[in-house]
Each structure stands twice: as structure tokens, then as C-alpha cells.
Design an enzyme around this catalytic site. Structure first.
Site, short mmCIF file in Angstrom:
data_model
loop_
_atom_site.label_atom_id
_atom_site.label_comp_id
_atom_site.label_asym_id
_atom_site.label_seq_id
_atom_site.Cartn_x
_atom_site.Cartn_y
_atom_site.Cartn_z
N GLU A 1 -5.70 6.51 -1.64
CA GLU A 1 -6.55 5.46 -2.20
C GLU A 1 -7.61 5.17 -1.15
O GLU A 1 -7.28 4.99 0.03
CB GLU A 1 -5.75 4.19 -2.47
CG GLU A 1 -6.61 3.16 -3.18
CD GLU A 1 -6.01 1.76 -3.24
OE1 GLU A 1 -5.00 1.51 -2.55
OE2 GLU A 1 -6.56 0.92 -3.96
N ARG B 1 8.41 9.45 4.43
CA ARG B 1 7.13 9.25 5.11
C ARG B 1 7.36 9.32 6.60
O ARG B 1 8.47 9.16 7.09
CB ARG B 1 6.55 7.90 4.71
CG ARG B 1 7.30 6.72 5.31
CD ARG B 1 6.73 5.39 4.83
NE ARG B 1 5.28 5.39 4.90
CZ ARG B 1 4.50 4.82 3.99
NH1 ARG B 1 5.04 4.19 2.97
NH2 ARG B 1 3.21 4.85 4.12
N LYS C 1 -0.96 0.75 6.27
CA LYS C 1 -2.38 0.44 6.09
C LYS C 1 -2.65 -1.03 6.34
O LYS C 1 -3.68 -1.40 6.89
CB LYS C 1 -2.80 0.80 4.67
CG LYS C 1 -3.15 2.25 4.54
CD LYS C 1 -4.23 2.46 3.49
CE LYS C 1 -4.43 3.94 3.26
NZ LYS C 1 -4.78 4.23 1.88
#
Length: 754
Positions: free
Chosen positions: A32, A258, A268
RNA sequence: UGGGGGAUCGUCCAACGGCAGGACGGCGGAUUCUGGCUCCGUCUAUCUAGGUUCGAAUCCUAGUCCCCCAGCCA
């Protein structure tokens, strides 16, 4: 180089072999654009693009841009720059979820028409309330049963902008009582009267991730949609949306862990916070674990690639040790960085017996003996030089191979000098040193018979260049920042950046942005873009390993608070789960163990087989064991409701074992075959010639052969490794096509091994 | 707590019923005009308890611990 292997590649390899999607492989990397990419993304990028390459497929780059309020074209550009810099090319395959808005909208209308989505006027808070809690079912929305016409009308009016933000959503009509929270009528569209960086003001409703992502995958004919573990419970919804919209292409989602790295932060949210609060200089601050930050720090794409391949791909929650990243960075930079001399904390040294005004140009190779590259430069030597403050100690401990009163040390590539005098200022602080040099050691060679233990770097005072050196260290001072509910900002390393004015050798006047150097004995450095003519700026990419610091026990980044290893041993709580009445009855009636009864009664298929076998006259105990240990496994592995054979057939198996015709191993093979073909055991045994070899003579010969062929293994056994017997048994059995009687093999093997 | 996932050296990843292995890290040593690199040696692990099996990290059962899901974020 061997191809990497992991559970995802194995799965895809199997899919390709099975001809799924005609053997085509198409992956995608779907960020994104609401922030910069970090090293965790690099793992995903390497996985997705790497797999595409390995299987002759393609990998798309797709902006998952469905939230206009957080996204920005600056991020799109940064993402593209970083992916490219990492060495990947997407060619024509650049996509944007925002390009699919119209198609997504149409499919949403289709969902409404099928009665599978509805417009819900619940407020955000109420919707949360209605969703219920984990463990208890939610409540259906009062708007859930609006007519198709009303839903369609309202959805169209949503699109037209007739409603206020937050006043309603389009929701999937699934199941408010689902144990999976994601399936409790999740919202698909929400109203946002916001300007989108690509679609402008064309839309005021925007699809949510769970709706847009899977469909985007489908539109692009993605075969394997790889994402991180936190999306695992979203997979059911992913599949639901794809099925409900009846899009022709069905991609499959697979999750992997992850990347987490010790001593830094990766989310983020946290990264953005550091940038916004100006705790770092920006997304590309060299302390950031962002691709841009690493690049600016001087980490190469090759080092990142190597790191990604070394950490592997699995599903375990894991925190990779920062030391591994640092290791691969050093390994990479060692080969590509010319060696030069820089003095970070200069103190002046007067070489008192060196002629005043004289300057020598000494030859100094750029590369050490272990890097097969050529090239050298001249370094000027003169009467006054700088050495590093840390390379002098007035009262040195034993083994301090540097400068101290009366001691001899080599100046790299120059001369051996002896420290004669220590001059202090009014405060008693070290002001400068006076040394003598040994003219016979020109170039740094030690006099015959003498070993000079220490070598230090230096620069000629009159010729040295001033340089700004930015010494970067780990972003955080603890392994897991923010652990235990602390604000991660408290865990930031206050010394993550220190800027020093250094003296560097004059050859560095030609240092250009983007070049790597090793400052000998100090670390790897990278010429920062802030460099201006005559004002070079160097970033420390990574320090050299410091054996001395370790020796004196002040190794720099203190391994923060040794993690107390939580007690592993779990005390069994005693009261095992109680048997159901049915299981209890079964156990009592046939004298079965609790485990056996539990398993058999838990699945109708097993219970039916049990009854059937008994009815055909089989003994209860062996059948129960077979059912509870082996049949259940086959059933699950094959995702079968019911076995393709009956109890009577199964009942034939144990006697074959009891009579010695089959070993238990062969019996398992037969069982597997029964699942494949539904044939009876006796037929399979006959057809495949499976009967067991128990004949001592045949086994003895095979054992002797295996022993003769594997002297190493035998030696290991004789050395005391009893475990290798198993391997030997396996080899013998294999040499007899799997038909050898393992008990006999064991016996004979032990006899022959002595 | 309902559902989902995970548990192997200090850390990360292997071993897919048959010799628990590699890398980082730690420790010790060799080498060295970088206390770097390299080399050698060495250290430490199958969550627990039962069961199946000649043989279990792997299959079955029960338990323990950790993570994820209750945004109109992705």
C-alpha cells in the site's frame, strides 16, 4: 548456486507438477503506498519475484491503494525506486487496485443481486457491538434483510455521494455467528469523501482490503497469493469473496512469517512515527530499516539478497538477530571496499627524529591480501601526524598492542615508531605525543627478528582532509523495542548517531557519492549524498568486528537484558479430557485404551469401519490400534470423509501382520494402497508381491552387503553412536525392496556388528 | 475466552518413519603490516506426558506455552 527451497516453493513446485493453472506461476508484490518499503518487504519481494523467476513465471507490482486518506504518489515513486534498486523488474506488470474500482463496484452490485451483500446503516461503534466478542456469536444487523432493490438503490446512492461519511457500509451477508470474526458480515465498502491520489474525486466509496485484494489477485490471474501470517484468518473471507462473486480465476493465498529484526522497529506505524516526530531525518535516514535507509547507509542490494536467502521462509514467529544482517553486510563490503586510512578522534603525534619539512609519498595498496584486486595510492608521511585517541593508553593493560609510553607500534604502510613522551595540557588531558621513527622500517616492514604486534592507522597532519563522519549504530538499545507495554520510543538508542569531524587521507578528495570504503581498523563507510566538493560526508555502514573491545569486555552494543528463558516444561494438569459417553462405552465393551476409543468414536467413518470389521469376525484390539493410529492419519491426509473400503476388508489386514506375511511397515503400504484403489489387502499383497522376507539366509547376505558398503556408518556405530543402527536397518530393508522383516534384520545386524 | 496458526541449539532455518545438520552467535586456538578477513577446534536443541512402531523431531492422544483475529486500516 542452488535454488532456495522452502515450504512455499515446495508447494508451488507440486502445483506446477500437477498442472495447476496449466503450470503457470504468477505472484505479486502488493504494497500500500502509505509509507516506505523496509527490509521486511524485501523478504516478500525476494520471495515473490524469486519464485516467479524460479518457476518461469512473472511477478506483478501492485499498489494496494484502497484507502485515499493515507496514500500518496510520493510513496508510489519510492516503492518503485526501491523495488528496482533491489534488482527486480516488473515490466508491463504494474497495477493499481484503484484501476479496478469500476469492476469491483460492478461485482459488488452482483453480490447485492445475489442477496449476498447488503447496505447497513449501523454506526461504526454499533457495528463493533453487533459483531460480538470472540467466543460469543454476534447479532444480526437490523438492516440485514433489506430487499435487493433497496440495497441496490442505497448502494447506488452511496456511490453518488448522497450519504455522509460513516453513515453506512456495504456488508457481505455471511454469518454473524461464525467463530471466525472475519466472517461476521464484514464491510466491503465504506464512504470516504476524500480525494484519491489517482482517481481524484471520481469516487466517494472505497472498497476494503478483504474485498479488493482477492479480486485484484483474480483479475490479474495471480496463481499464488503470498502474504504474512496475520492474514491467515482472512483467508476464509478471501475464498468467500472469490467464490461469491464467481470470478473465473481462483488464486490461492498462502501465508508465511513476516520478518522481525532485533534492535529495530519494523511496523509502518512506528516508522511513520519516527519520521513525523523527526526522531530521524526522514524515511531514508540510515538508521531506519527501510530500503532507502539501508541504501543510504551503504548496504548493497546483494547484501540484502543474501540476508533474505539466509533467513529462510517459514511460519514460525521469529525475530532474526541483527547480528546476521551485520554479518552479511560485512561479508559483502569486505570484497568491494578499498582500504583507506581515517582518524576519527585525532590526536597529534610529533615524530621528533623525522626531518622537518620533509614529505614522503608512501605506497599503500587499496586491497588486503585476501581480496583479489589490484591498485594502490600514495599516502604522504611527514613529521606531524594524527593517530586515533583510542589507540593510545598511558597505562595499558596487558596485550594492548597499540601506542603507550615506551612501546613500539607500526604505522600502517609507513614506519615503526616508538612512543617517547606524553604531553598534557593544563587540565592534565592528553595534548599530544612525541615519538621517534625507525628509518629502517620504511613501508612498515618489521626489522629482521622483531615482531611488531600492533599496527595503527594515521594521517599526515598537513595533508589530511577534514571530513564529516556520521557514525550510525543500532536504532534501538534493546532487542525487542516496546516489549512489555513500554513505548518503543523509550527504547531508542540515544547513540544511534554521532557525528565526528575526522581527519582522512588525501586520496579521499576524490571520494564520490555512492562509493564504499573501509577505514582500516574502524569500519565500512559510504559516501553520503550530502557530500559537497571539499566537504565529504561518510556514513558508517557497519563497524568492523572489534576483537579488542570483546577482549576487554566492553563490547559495544550490550546484549540487552538477557531474556529469561521461560520455563519450558509444562506441568501436565492431570485431569485429561474426559471421554464422551459413546467413547466410554466403546472402551469398556472392547477393552480399548482411552485414546483408541476417543479417536474411533470421534469420527463416524472410523466407527463404521470398526463395527464392520467386528461384524466380519475381526479381533477388536488390533483393528482399534490400526484405526486410531494409521487409518485416521490416511483419512485426514487425503481429506476423506469416508474410506473407500469397508470394515471387512480392513479386518483382513491385522491377521496378515500376525501371521508374519506383512511387517507393520508393509501393512502401512498396503493400507495406503487400499485408500488409493479400495482393493482388499490380500489382492494388494498378491499383486505387488509384498510378502515379507524373514528368511535368515537372505537377510544375512543383505546385511553383510550393507555393512561392507557403509564402513563409515559402521565406524560411527563402533564409536558409540547407537542411533545409526536405525539407518543401517533402513538400508537393509531398502536393499530388499522394503520387504525384509525388520525384527530379523535387527537381530542379524546386531550379531554381525558384534 | 470461540476460531486460526506455531513450537528443533542463545537466534534463524533444515531433516517429510532410519546417523538431529547448516548459518549467525559464544568460547578457545592458528594466521596476520587491519585486534578485520581466513582457517581450525569447540559449545548448546527436538515443549511435556502417554501411545503406535524393530525404529518417532516426524504418526496418534491429551496437555502446556507463544502469536493472530473483535478497524468503516492493509
Amino acid at each position: 548456486m542452488t535454488e532456495p527451497s522452502d515450504f512455499i516453493r515446495d508447494m508451488i513446485g507440486a502445483d506446477v507438477a500437477a498442472g495447476l493453472h496449466d503450470g503457470r506461476v504468477c505472484t505479486r508484490f502488493p504494497p500500500e503506498p502509505n509509507g516506505y518499503l523496509h527490509i521486511g518487504h524485501a523478504k516478500s519481494i525476494h520471495l515473490n519475484f524469486g519464485i516467479a523467476k524460479q518457476f518461469g513465471g512473472v511477478c506483478h507490482l501492485r499498489m494496494d491503494d484502497t484507502n485515499p486518506t493515507t496514500e500518496d504518489p510520493e510513496y508510489v515513486a519510492a516503492i518503485q525506486r526501491d523495488v528496482r534498486w533491489l534488482g527486480f523488474e516488473w515490466g508491463q506488470n504494474m497495477f493499481y487496485a484503484s484501476d479496478y474500482y469500476e469492476r469491483l463496484y460492478e461485482l459488488a452490485e452482483g453480490l447485492i443481486q445475489k442477496g449476498r451483500a447488503y447496505v447497513c446503516d449501523l454506526t461504526e461503534a454499533d457495528m463493533g457491538e453487533y459483531r460480538g466478542k470472540v467466543g460469543e456469536p454476534g447479532k444480526e444487523s437490523p438492516y440485514r434483510n433489506r430487499s435487493v432493490e433497496e440495497n441496490l438503490d442505497r448502494f447506488r446512492r452511496m456511490r453518488k455521494g448522497e450519504f455522509k461519511e460513516g453513515s453506512c457500509t456495504l456488508r457481505a451477508k455471511i454469518d454473524m455467528a461464525s467463530p471466525n470474526m472475519k466472517m461476521r458480515d464484514p464491510p466491503l465498502y465504506r464512504i470516504k469523501h476524500a480525494h484519491h491520489y489517482r482517481t481524484g474525486d471520481a469516487w466517494c466509496i472505497y472498497p476494503l482490503y478483504d474485498y479488493a485484494h482477492c479480486l485484484s489477485d483474480s483479475f490479474e490471474k495471480i496463481t499464488h497469493s503470498l502474504c504474512t501470517m496475520e492474514f491467515e484468518s482472512a483467508r476464509e473471507l478471501y475464498d468467500w469473496v472469490v467464490a461469491a462473486t464467481e470470478v473465473p480465476h481462483v488464486p490461492r493465498q498462502t501465508e508465511f512469517a513476516r520478518l522481525n529484526l532485533s534492535y529495530t522497529v519494523m511496523s509502518k506505524r512506528r516508522l511513520l512515527e519516527l519520521v513525523e516526530k523527526k526522531l530521524v531525518r526522514g524515511w531514508d535516514d540510515p538508521r531506519m530499516p527501510t530500503i532507502a535507509g539501508l541504501r543510504r547507509r551503504g548496504v548493497t542490494r546483494e547484501a540484502i539478497a543474501e540476508f533474505c536467502s539466509r533467513i529462510g521462509v517459514a511460519k514460525n514467529l521469529s525475530i532474526v538477530d541483527m547480528a546476521l544482517l551485520e554479518h552479511v553486510i560485512r561479508e559483502d563490503l569486505n570484497q568491494r571496499s578499498p582500504r583507506v586510512m581515517a582518524v576519527l578522534k585525532p590526536i597529534e603525534v610529533l615524530i621528533e627524529n623525522y626531518p622537518e619539512g620533509e614529505v614522503e609519498q608512501l605506497d599503500a595498496p587499496y586491497w588486503p591480501h585476501d581480496v583479489p584486486k589490484e591498485g594502490s595510492r600514495k599516502v604522504p608521511f611527514s613529521r606531524t601526524i594524527y593517530v586515533d585517541r583510542d589507540d593510545f593508553l598511558e597505562n595499558p593493560p596487558k596485550d594492548f598492542h597499540r601506542l603507550s609510553p615506551g612501546k613500539r607500534v607500526r604505522l600502517r604502510h609507513a614506519y615503526v615508531v616508538t612512543c617517547k613522551e606524553v604531553i598534557k595540557d593544563a587540565n592534565g588531558d592528553l595534548a599530544r605525543l612525541v615519538c621517534t621513527y625507525d628509518p629502517a622500517t620504511r613501508g612498515g616492514s618489521a626489522p629482521a627478528g622483531e615482531k611488531v604486534a600492533g599496527t595503527i592507522q594515521w594521517v599526515s597532519a598537513a595533508h589530511a582532509l577534514d571530513a564529516e563522519v556520521r557514525i550510525y549504530d543500532r536504532l534501538c538499545r534493546v532487542e525487542s523495542p516496546g516489549d512489555g507495554g513500554r513505548d518503543f520510543l523509550e527504547d531508542l538508542n540515544p547513540d544511534s548517531l554521532s557525528v565526528v569531524q575526522a581527519k582522512v587521507e588525501p586520496s579521499l578528495s576524490s571520494a564520490a557519492e555512492g562509493q564504499h570504503y573501509q577505514f582500516e581498523r574502524v569500519g565500512f563507510f559510504f559516501v553520503d549524498p550530502d557530500t559537497r566538493p571539499g566537504a565529504p560526508v561518510f556514513n558508517r555502514t557497519v563497524a568492523l568486528k572489534d576483537g579488542w573491545a570483546k577482549l576487554v569486555g566492553k563490547s559495544e552494543p550490550v546484549k540487552a537484558e538477557a531474556k529469561p528463558r521461560e520455563a519450558k516444561a509444562a506441568a501436565p494438569k492431570g485431569d485429561a479430557k474426559e471421554l464422551t459417553p459413546a467413547a466410554k462405552a466403546l472402551a469398556e465393551q472392547h477393552a480399548l485404551s482411552a485414546d483408541e476409543a476417543r479417536v474411533i468414536s470421534s469420527e463416524p467413518a472410523l466407527a463404521a469401519l470398526f463395527e464392520g470389521a467386528l461384524a466380519a469376525g475381526a479381533a477388536a484390539k488390533p483393528i482399534a490400534s490400526l484405526l486410531a493410529n494409521d487409518v485416521v492419519r490416511e483419512l485426514r491426509a487425503r481429506r476423506l470423509e469416508k474410506a473407500p473400503f469397508d470394515g471387512a476388508a480392513l479386518g483382513e489386514l491385522p491377521p496378515l501382520v500376525a501371521s508374519g506375511t506383512l511387517s507393520t511397515k508393509l501393512a502401512k503400504e498396503v493400507l495406503a494402497e487400499m485408500f488409493v484403489r479400495g482393493a482388499r489387502p490380500a489382492e494388494i499383497v498378491k499383486e505387488k508381491g509384498l510378502s515379507q522376507v524373514s528368511d535368515a539366509g537372505a537377510v544375512e547376505a543383505a546385511v553383510a552387503q550393507v555393512l561392507a558398503d557403509n564402513p563409515d556408518t559402521v565406524a560411527r556405530y563402533k564409536a558409540g553412536n547407537a542411533n545409526v543402527v536405525g539407518a543401517l536397518v533402513g538400508m537393509v530393508i531398502k536393499s530388499l525392496q522394503g520387504r525384509a522383516n525388520p525384527k530379523v534384520v535387527n537381530e542379524i545386524l546386531k550379531k554381525q556388528l558384534g
